[in-house]
Design an enzyme around this catalytic site. Structure first.
Site, short mmCIF file in Angstrom:
data_model
loop_
_atom_site.label_atom_id
_atom_site.label_comp_id
_atom_site.label_asym_id
_atom_site.label_seq_id
_atom_site.Cartn_x
_atom_site.Cartn_y
_atom_site.Cartn_z
N HIS A 1 1.34 1.10 -13.50
CA HIS A 1 2.44 -0.34 -14.00
C HIS A 1 3.53 0.39 -13.33
O HIS A 1 4.48 0.87 -13.79
CB HIS A 1 1.70 -0.14 -15.05
N LEU B 1 -4.64 -6.95 -7.11
CA LEU B 1 -3.91 -8.08 -8.38
C LEU B 1 -5.14 -8.55 -9.18
O LEU B 1 -4.77 -9.51 -9.81
CB LEU B 1 -2.45 -8.59 -7.64
N ASP C 1 -3.47 -3.70 -18.22
CA ASP C 1 -2.45 -2.49 -19.14
C ASP C 1 -2.90 -2.12 -20.08
O ASP C 1 -2.02 -1.85 -20.92
CB ASP C 1 -0.79 -3.20 -18.49
N GLY D 1 0.83 -1.25 0.26
CA GLY D 1 0.10 0.01 0.00
C GLY D 1 0.81 1.62 0.51
O GLY D 1 0.38 2.48 0.78
N SER D 2 1.83 1.31 -0.24
CA SER D 2 2.98 2.64 -0.22
C SER D 2 2.47 3.50 -1.16
O SER D 2 2.08 4.80 -0.67
CB SER D 2 4.51 1.93 -0.71
N ASN D 3 1.81 3.11 -2.73
CA ASN D 3 1.08 4.12 -3.40
C ASN D 3 -0.10 4.81 -3.40
O ASN D 3 -0.71 5.69 -3.21
CB ASN D 3 1.00 3.41 -5.14
N GLU E 1 6.89 6.17 -9.13
CA GLU E 1 5.78 6.23 -8.40
C GLU E 1 4.86 7.02 -7.61
O GLU E 1 3.97 7.97 -7.55
CB GLU E 1 5.25 4.62 -8.23
N ASN F 1 -4.70 3.20 -12.54
CA ASN F 1 -4.07 1.88 -12.98
C ASN F 1 -2.48 2.40 -12.65
O ASN F 1 -2.13 3.19 -13.49
CB ASN F 1 -4.32 0.77 -13.60
C1 GRF Z 1 3.64 -0.79 -8.01
O1 GRF Z 1 5.21 -1.39 -8.03
C2 GRF Z 1 2.87 -1.14 -8.60
O2 GRF Z 1 2.95 -0.70 -9.62
C3 GRF Z 1 2.20 -2.41 -8.64
O3 GRF Z 1 2.58 -3.02 -7.83
C4 GRF Z 1 2.99 -2.36 -6.55
C5 GRF Z 1 2.22 -1.86 -4.80
O4 GRF Z 1 2.96 -1.71 -4.51
N1 GRF Z 1 1.28 -2.05 -9.34
P1 GRF Z 1 2.34 -1.13 -3.31
O5 GRF Z 1 1.35 -1.83 -3.10
O6 GRF Z 1 1.29 0.36 -4.00
O7 GRF Z 1 3.66 -0.32 -2.50
#
Ligand code: GRF
Length: 205
Positions: A115, A96, A156, A17-19, A185, A113
């Site tokens: 990627h 996923l 994608d 969940g870092s994004n 990201e 999304n």
């Molecule tokens: C990221 O690299 C994103 O691009 C991909 O999955 C990863 C998720 O990382 N789709 P996080 O869970 O956001 O840390």
């Protein structure tokens, strides 16, 4: 004075969940004006994204596919929970599961999304997580990066909203490359969401 529109954002995540956190922090500190994350949805318990939601004070839900007879009813529930909370834009952040067509139609043109590669290269079925970075290294690419895109019914595949590039070094492993891409990201996804929402609300620059 013009009234500021609030745009509800829902995030779907499967893992760390870092994004999600990068988006949440950008919404909170005003880098995405008017945007508010209404809910985080995961499809499994115990994932890091849920801990981050608690720390950030964001509503979260675990909705597990095994509790539903099929993916259609699963995504009906996810969509209903989001709509009840005022979600207008959905961000997939390391999600996923394949998103089903009826969910895509329900939020048509409003699902984003991220990627971890420069699409259209290194995308498609099976291209997620370390598989992507391994493929980039095996292909001998000199650069990689990330892509924020709209989600359509193919993996994608939807229109690209933003990309950022990073160099690939000869000594890179999938982990070192992933870490370099992830930094981009966290910068690129909030910027792309900001631009997307500004366009949606037809704000003046
Ligand atoms: C990221 O690299 C994103 O691009 C991909 O999955 C990863 C998720 O990382 N789709 P996080 O869970 O956001 O840390």
């Amino acid at each position: 004075m013009a009234e500021e529109t609030t745009t509800g954002v829902g995030v779907l995540a499967s893992g760390g969940g870092s994004n999600f956190e990068a988006l949440a922090r950008a919404c909170k500190d005003g880098r995405i004006p008017g945007a508010k994350i209404r809910v985080l949805v995961t499809h499994k318990r115990g994932v890091g994204a849920l801990d981050r939601a608690v720390r950030l004070g964001i509503d979260s839900l675990v909705i597990e596919p095994s509790d539903f007879p099929d993916r259609t009813t699963y995504y009906e529930r996810v969509a209903m929970e989001m709509e009840q909370r005022g979600v207008e834009v959905v961000c997939l952040a390391g999600f996923l599961l394949k998103v089903e067509p009826q969910f895509i139609h329900r939020f048509a043109g409003r699902i984003l999304n991220i990627h971890p590669a420069l699409l259209p290269k290194f995308g498609g079925k099976g291209m997620f997580g370390h598989h992507v970075h391994e493929a980039v290294l095996t292909a001998g690419e000199k650069e990689s990066g990330c892509t924020v895109h709209l989600v359509d019914e193919e993996y994608d595949h939807g229109a690209t909203l933003a990309q950022a590039r990073v160099p690939v070094f000869p000594e890179d492993t999938p982990d070192t490359l992933a870490a370099r891409v992830l930094i981009e990201e966290h910068r690129t996804y909030p910027e792309a969401l900001r631009t997307f929402i500004r366009g949606m609300n037809k704000e003046t620059p």
